[in-house]
Design a protein around this motif. Structure first.
Motif, PDB file in Angstrom:
ATOM      1  N   UNK A 161     -11.826   1.854   3.277  1.00  0.00           N
ATOM      2  CA  UNK A 161     -11.812   2.998   4.184  1.00  0.00           C
ATOM      3  C   UNK A 161     -12.282   4.182   3.346  1.00  0.00           C
ATOM      4  N   UNK A 162     -13.265   4.918   3.830  1.00  0.00           N
ATOM      5  CA  UNK A 162     -13.830   6.017   3.041  1.00  0.00           C
ATOM      6  C   UNK A 162     -12.889   7.217   2.927  1.00  0.00           C
ATOM      7  N   UNK A 163     -11.735   7.149   3.576  1.00  0.00           N
ATOM      8  CA  UNK A 163     -10.703   8.164   3.336  1.00  0.00           C
ATOM      9  C   UNK A 163      -9.829   7.788   2.139  1.00  0.00           C
ATOM     10  N   UNK A 164     -10.061   6.604   1.602  1.00  0.00           N
ATOM     11  CA  UNK A 164      -9.329   6.121   0.431  1.00  0.00           C
ATOM     12  C   UNK A 164     -10.149   6.399  -0.821  1.00  0.00           C
ATOM     13  N   UNK A 165      -9.544   7.096  -1.779  1.00  0.00           N
ATOM     14  CA  UNK A 165     -10.267   7.466  -2.997  1.00  0.00           C
ATOM     15  C   UNK A 165     -10.797   6.255  -3.768  1.00  0.00           C
ATOM     16  N   UNK A 166      -9.973   5.239  -4.082  1.00  0.00           N
ATOM     17  CA  UNK A 166     -10.498   4.080  -4.805  1.00  0.00           C
ATOM     18  C   UNK A 166     -11.496   3.275  -3.997  1.00  0.00           C
ATOM     19  N   UNK A 167     -11.377   3.307  -2.667  1.00  0.00           N
ATOM     20  CA  UNK A 167     -12.379   2.646  -1.827  1.00  0.00           C
ATOM     21  C   UNK A 167     -13.739   3.309  -2.021  1.00  0.00           C
ATOM     22  N   UNK A 168     -13.741   4.629  -2.051  1.00  0.00           N
ATOM     23  CA  UNK A 168     -15.006   5.348  -2.224  1.00  0.00           C
ATOM     24  C   UNK A 168     -15.638   5.018  -3.573  1.00  0.00           C
ATOM     25  N   UNK A 169     -14.816   4.974  -4.611  1.00  0.00           N
ATOM     26  CA  UNK A 169     -15.346   4.684  -5.943  1.00  0.00           C
ATOM     27  C   UNK A 169     -16.011   3.311  -5.980  1.00  0.00           C
ATOM     28  N   UNK A 170     -15.381   2.305  -5.413  1.00  0.00           N
ATOM     29  CA  UNK A 170     -15.971   0.964  -5.402  1.00  0.00           C
ATOM     30  C   UNK A 170     -17.208   0.900  -4.523  1.00  0.00           C
ATOM     31  N   UNK A 171     -17.178   1.583  -3.393  1.00  0.00           N
ATOM     32  CA  UNK A 171     -18.330   1.632  -2.494  1.00  0.00           C
ATOM     33  C   UNK A 171     -19.546   2.205  -3.225  1.00  0.00           C
ATOM     34  N   UNK A 172     -19.340   3.311  -3.932  1.00  0.00           N
ATOM     35  CA  UNK A 172     -20.433   3.934  -4.691  1.00  0.00           C
ATOM     36  C   UNK A 172     -20.892   3.013  -5.812  1.00  0.00           C
TER      37      UNK A 172
ATOM     38  N   UNK B 258      -7.367  -7.723  -5.081  1.00  0.00           N
ATOM     39  CA  UNK B 258      -6.988  -6.353  -4.743  1.00  0.00           C
ATOM     40  C   UNK B 258      -6.925  -5.499  -6.006  1.00  0.00           C
ATOM     41  N   UNK B 259      -6.682  -4.214  -5.816  1.00  0.00           N
ATOM     42  CA  UNK B 259      -6.548  -3.215  -6.881  1.00  0.00           C
ATOM     43  C   UNK B 259      -7.905  -2.866  -7.483  1.00  0.00           C
ATOM     44  N   UNK B 260      -8.295  -1.619  -7.301  1.00  0.00           N
ATOM     45  CA  UNK B 260      -9.656  -1.189  -7.635  1.00  0.00           C
ATOM     46  C   UNK B 260     -10.024  -1.398  -9.101  1.00  0.00           C
ATOM     47  N   UNK B 261      -9.084  -1.168 -10.014  1.00  0.00           N
ATOM     48  CA  UNK B 261      -9.397  -1.335 -11.443  1.00  0.00           C
ATOM     49  C   UNK B 261      -9.639  -2.805 -11.760  1.00  0.00           C
TER      50      UNK B 261
END
Length: 238
Positions: A11-22, A69-72
C-alpha cells in the motif's frame, strides 16, 4: 535467481511498501503489483493472512510458493536472488553491509517511530474521529525534531557525506527518505531549517525518479500545499 513471478503486496500509504516499490522498479526487477488497501483492513482478512502474510501486514513478497514479510528481510533476499547494482547492498563488502544494516536496525525505534507516532497522533487519529491530545502532540513533535536533528547532524555529518554510509546511495537512504516523507502528510516539513537533510532528500529522489514520485503520489497529494517536494539545487553559470 528463483523462477516464477515475483508478487509485491503493498500500500503506497505504507513507508516500507514505498521503499520496496521504488527499489524493485528502479532496478528493473519484474514484479506483479498487488495493492492491499490498509484503509479497508484488507491485510487483516483471513484470506490474506492464510495465503500471503501470516503477520497481517504489508509489504510482503511471494515468489512461487515462497512468502516473505518484513521489508528489510525482503530487500536482502532480493539482493541475493536478483542482479542488483552493488551500491544498494554490497555483496562483497561486509563493512559496508554492516553500516547499512546498522541504520536499518536503528531506524525501527527511532526515525520510523518518531515519524509514525507524530503522524498517528496528529493526522490519523483525527481522521478516525479521535480528538488530538495537544500535550502529547507537542511531546511527539519535540521527539521528531530531536530525531531529525540527529539524523542531519550526526548520521549525515552536517552534509560532510552525501548519503548515510558514504558517497553512494544505498537501501538505507531510500528506506529513510520514505519514512521521513510521511511526516509531510501531518503538516510537518522535515526540511525546514535542515539544509543538509533537504539536500540529501532531494538527491535520493533524483536518483530514484520517476519511481520515487510515483510511489509518493498520495503523500504529495495529502501534504499541505506549503510543504514542497525536495528539489536538487541548481548551480547555474552566470
Amino acid at each position: 535467481m528463483m523462477g516464477g513471478s515475483l508478487k509485491l503486496y503493498y500500500d503506497l500509504m505504507s513507508q516500507p511498501s514505498r521503499a520496496l516499490y521504488v527499489f524493485l522498479s528502479k532496478n528493473g526487477i519484474p514484479f506483479q503489483r498487488c495493492p492491499v488497501a490498509l484503509r479497508k483492513f484488507e491485510q487483516k482478512s483471513p484470506e490474506y493472512i492464510a495465503n500471503v502474510n501470516r503477520f497481517g501486514k504489508v509489504p510482503c513478497v511471494v515468489n512461487n510458493d515462497f512468502r516473505l514479510a518484513e521489508s528489510v528481510a525482503i530487500v536482502r533476499y532480493i539482493c541475493r536472488e536478483y542482479a542488483v547494482p552493488a551500491h544498494w547492498y554490497p555483496k562483497n563488502n561486509s563493512l559496508q553491509q554492516a553500516r547499512i544494516d546498522e541504520y536499518l536496525s536503528y531506524q525501527h525505534l527511532n526515525i520510523r517511530a518518531d515519524v509514525s507516532l507524530y503522524f498517528f497522533c496528529t493526522w490519523l487519529n483525527p481522521l478516525m474521529g479521535k480528538e488530538v491530545d495537544r500535550e502529547q502532540a507537542d511531546r511527539l513533535r519535540q521527539r521528531l525534531d530531536k530525531g531529525l536533528n540527529f539524523f542531519e547532524q550526526v548520521l549525515l555529518e552536517n552534509g560532510a557525506k552525501p548519503f548515510l554510509t558514504g558517497d553512494q546511495l544505498t537501501y538505507a537512504d531510500l528506506s529513510a527518505a520514505c519514512e521521513i516523507e510521511q511526516a509531510k502528510i501531518a503538516g510537518y516539513n522535515p526540511c525546514t531549517e535542515r539544509p543538509h537533510l533537504s539536500t540529501w532528500m532531494a538527491a535520493v529522489r533524483e536518483q530514484t525518479n520517476p519511481f520515487y514520485d510515483e510511489a509518493h503520489k498520495y503523500v504529495y497529494r495529502l501534504a499541505p500545499e506549503h510543504i514542497p517536494t525536495p528539489t536538487v539545487p541548481c548551480d547555474d553559470d552566470d
